[in-house]
Scaffold this motif. Sequence first.
Motif, PDB file in Angstrom:
ATOM      1  N   LEU A  14       0.835  -1.196   0.000  1.00  0.00           N
ATOM      2  CA  LEU A  14       0.000   0.000   0.000  1.00  0.00           C
ATOM      3  C   LEU A  14       0.870   1.246   0.000  1.00  0.00           C
ATOM      4  O   LEU A  14       1.761   1.401   0.839  1.00  0.00           O
ATOM      5  CB  LEU A  14      -0.896  -0.020   1.237  1.00  0.00           C
ATOM      6  N   GLY A  15       0.649   2.107  -0.965  1.00  0.00           N
ATOM      7  CA  GLY A  15       1.388   3.347  -1.043  1.00  0.00           C
ATOM      8  C   GLY A  15       2.770   3.252  -1.641  1.00  0.00           C
ATOM      9  O   GLY A  15       3.506   4.244  -1.679  1.00  0.00           O
ATOM     10  N   LYS A  16       3.134   2.069  -2.137  1.00  0.00           N
ATOM     11  CA  LYS A  16       4.465   1.878  -2.712  1.00  0.00           C
ATOM     12  C   LYS A  16       4.366   1.449  -4.168  1.00  0.00           C
ATOM     13  O   LYS A  16       3.315   1.040  -4.644  1.00  0.00           O
ATOM     14  CB  LYS A  16       5.246   0.850  -1.899  1.00  0.00           C
TER      15      LYS A  16
END
Length: 124
Positions: free
Chosen positions: A41-43
């Motif tokens: 998540l978020g990467k």
Amino acid sequence: QVQLTESGGGSVQAGGSLRLACAASEYSTSTYSVGWFRQALGKEREGIACLTRDGKVRYGDSLKGRFTASIDNPQNTLYLQMNGLQPEDTAMYYCAARKDGYCLHVLPEQFNWWGQGTQVTVSS
């Protein structure tokens, strides 16, 4: 159109193992190479391994040693054995196929077809 379907994800405690599978349509009669990726998540999406038709495997540098990729040609199925899982391994895991058959690098932008992904969650 290549169809890829992942399975085997789930929740595991730190130090545990999981084996992911990916059914790859027509792999045994094709010329494409296949690979495993993950995205937390978020990467950005990260390359894990790429497998060529002649059985060679190229691994992403950050994960070599804990993860093992393999393929069962007659069953058109890829596998990703993951050992020593840690919370930072939590991510959506994808298999993908590359029509040119190469594995020079394990970069997501070089792959043409993608599965829907399977979630792996590692708790501490």
